[in-house]
Design an enzyme around this catalytic site. Sequence first.
Site, PDB file in Angstrom:
ATOM      1  N   SER A 287      58.112  46.221  25.736  1.00 45.93           N
ATOM      2  CA  SER A 287      58.272  46.543  24.324  1.00 45.93           C
ATOM      3  C   SER A 287      58.841  47.957  24.179  1.00 45.93           C
ATOM      4  O   SER A 287      59.900  48.248  24.731  1.00 45.93           O
ATOM      5  CB  SER A 287      56.920  46.384  23.612  1.00 45.93           C
ATOM      6  OG  SER A 287      57.071  46.314  22.217  1.00 45.93           O
TER       7      SER A 287
ATOM      8  N   ARG B 255      48.607  47.631  10.959  1.00 46.93           N
ATOM      9  CA  ARG B 255      48.242  46.991  12.225  1.00 46.93           C
ATOM     10  C   ARG B 255      48.224  45.468  12.075  1.00 46.93           C
ATOM     11  O   ARG B 255      48.666  44.739  12.974  1.00 46.93           O
ATOM     12  CB  ARG B 255      46.873  47.491  12.678  1.00 46.93           C
ATOM     13  CG  ARG B 255      46.364  46.860  13.965  1.00 46.93           C
ATOM     14  CD  ARG B 255      47.274  47.134  15.131  1.00 46.93           C
ATOM     15  NE  ARG B 255      46.666  46.759  16.401  1.00 46.93           N
ATOM     16  CZ  ARG B 255      47.264  46.839  17.575  1.00 46.93           C
ATOM     17  NH1 ARG B 255      48.512  47.284  17.634  1.00 46.93           N
ATOM     18  NH2 ARG B 255      46.641  46.493  18.680  1.00 46.93           N
TER      19      ARG B 255
ATOM     20  N   ASP C 198      58.574  34.697  22.278  1.00 47.56           N
ATOM     21  CA  ASP C 198      58.610  36.001  21.622  1.00 47.56           C
ATOM     22  C   ASP C 198      59.639  35.979  20.499  1.00 47.56           C
ATOM     23  O   ASP C 198      60.834  35.901  20.737  1.00 47.56           O
ATOM     24  CB  ASP C 198      58.975  37.076  22.654  1.00 47.56           C
ATOM     25  CG  ASP C 198      58.849  38.493  22.115  1.00 47.56           C
ATOM     26  OD1 ASP C 198      58.648  38.659  20.887  1.00 47.56           O
ATOM     27  OD2 ASP C 198      58.967  39.441  22.913  1.00 47.56           O
TER      28      ASP C 198
ATOM     29  N   HIS D 252      54.973  37.700  21.904  1.00 49.09           N
ATOM     30  CA  HIS D 252      55.336  39.012  22.443  1.00 49.09           C
ATOM     31  C   HIS D 252      54.264  39.568  23.375  1.00 49.09           C
ATOM     32  O   HIS D 252      54.564  40.223  24.373  1.00 49.09           O
ATOM     33  CB  HIS D 252      55.588  39.985  21.282  1.00 49.09           C
ATOM     34  CG  HIS D 252      56.040  41.342  21.701  1.00 49.09           C
ATOM     35  ND1 HIS D 252      57.223  41.566  22.374  1.00 49.09           N
ATOM     36  CD2 HIS D 252      55.454  42.563  21.557  1.00 49.09           C
ATOM     37  CE1 HIS D 252      57.364  42.867  22.611  1.00 49.09           C
ATOM     38  NE2 HIS D 252      56.303  43.481  22.125  1.00 49.09           N
ATOM     39  N   ASP D 253      53.014  39.306  23.074  1.00 45.42           N
ATOM     40  CA  ASP D 253      51.897  39.848  23.864  1.00 45.42           C
ATOM     41  C   ASP D 253      51.814  39.262  25.265  1.00 45.42           C
ATOM     42  O   ASP D 253      50.971  39.699  26.058  1.00 45.42           O
ATOM     43  CB  ASP D 253      50.572  39.600  23.144  1.00 45.42           C
ATOM     44  CG  ASP D 253      50.187  40.769  22.246  1.00 45.42           C
ATOM     45  OD1 ASP D 253      50.905  41.782  22.249  1.00 45.42           O
ATOM     46  OD2 ASP D 253      49.164  40.665  21.532  1.00 45.42           O
TER      47      ASP D 253
END
EC number: 2.3.1.31
Length: 484
Positions: free
Chosen positions: A153, A222, A308, A341-342
């Site tokens: 990232s 967040r 992602d 994405h994680d």
Amino acid sequence: MTERSVGYVETKHHHHLKELFRLVNGDELAGVSIAYETYGKLNSDKSNVILICHALTGDAHAAGWHEGDKKPGWWDIVIGPGKAFDTNKYFVICSNVLGGCKGTTGPASTNPQSGLPYGLSFPRITIEDMVNLQYKLLKNLGISSLYAIAGGSMGGMQVLQWTVSYPDFMKKAIVLASTAISSPQQIAFNEVARQAIIRDPYWNDGDYYGGELPKQGLSLARMIGHITYLSDDSMHDKFGRDTRENEMFQVESYLHHQGDTFTSRFDPNSYLYLTGAVDNFDLSNGFSLAKSFSNIESEFMIISVSSDWLYPSYQSEEIVQALGSNDINVQYRKLISHFGHDAFLLEKGQLNYLLSTFLGHLTVGDVMSEDVSTLREGCTLEEAAQLMILNNATHIPILAASGRITGIVTSWDITRAVANKISSIEKILSRDILTSHPDESLSNAALIMEDNAISALPVVDDRGCLVGILSSDTISAMVGRGAK
């Protein structure tokens, strides 16, 4: 704590007290501090150093445990003894970025001129500024080169910037789930998150230190960010449409928890500055990405994630194409994962396999089986079937008297022969054989097997003689070990 952990660690600090740190825009910072952690031991010639770059809300604590921790560092799954970043072999460093709030100088730090927190008087920073400060840290630690550098990232952006700014400083570069140019969609998500902070009634133009923090705005920022880190499939698997006793959907409760806990560990102004640096990242400089990569000397591995949608695979593929146009040695792999994405923080098995093969040049010869069931030319169908049953084999190479492989028969071939009442092995034998060599990269061989949908690859020497076999089961077992 497992035997594969680096154990208890401490965050260290380096202080640039006597020198000014000049930013890309010409501004200068005095008394800059940088927080960092190290794992493993530096070898005698300092040639085993790996720098880890963290993502947007990460920090220097990449592996191991701090006293009182409920969980280890953010990339503990790949850093430690026997893992991809093997601390029995490498000296691993991770530092908190400039503009952060976990020990490195940022908006919450004290301005030495005023004695008050910088707040919005902190100068605008870039990814390049973060990299330049990391370079200063390494130089002050007596490190003049890196074996490898890796990050996902925003960390991947730092890796790319490193290879452009200091092209001869590292041998290998690993970029995960990242981009060389922030897209309008990525900028849009960050802007909405920033507005959530700025519009909090307690933000006070960034001068909230010593008073009420803009927690609601930061929590909402967040929550917005966290949605982009997941995928539709992972949300279905993790939450479905389940509700809690208060009739709130589980996904709602999860996001509220993520937002609330984030406010206790992150500075709202840092979020503004770091997302701004991410948005302005553009290694093409508005022209050609290939031109920006023209002086790179590192060997690359680029990894994207199949699910992602924040940093989609096409952005990784653009990097691969730009590197390839400069004849740079680059490997591209896609993590097949539903985590979104994680995934670069979660997929233990795939990550350990891909990273360890790239870092260590793991070859086919290192893992191939030399105990191979074979038959000579002229054998019968019955002999092949009996050997498969006896040795529980699915692939039988057929060898000439010289030991050269001339064909291969599979259990599927045998089944097809029986069904079609074929009595001759010659009629079902595959003569068009894909092979590998013992010194070939294991990752390349695995890619050949995947692309051609085969579960075994004969390994031959320079004369074409069989020396072993590589099976998909072997590779799967390696991925499984990485997940432990």
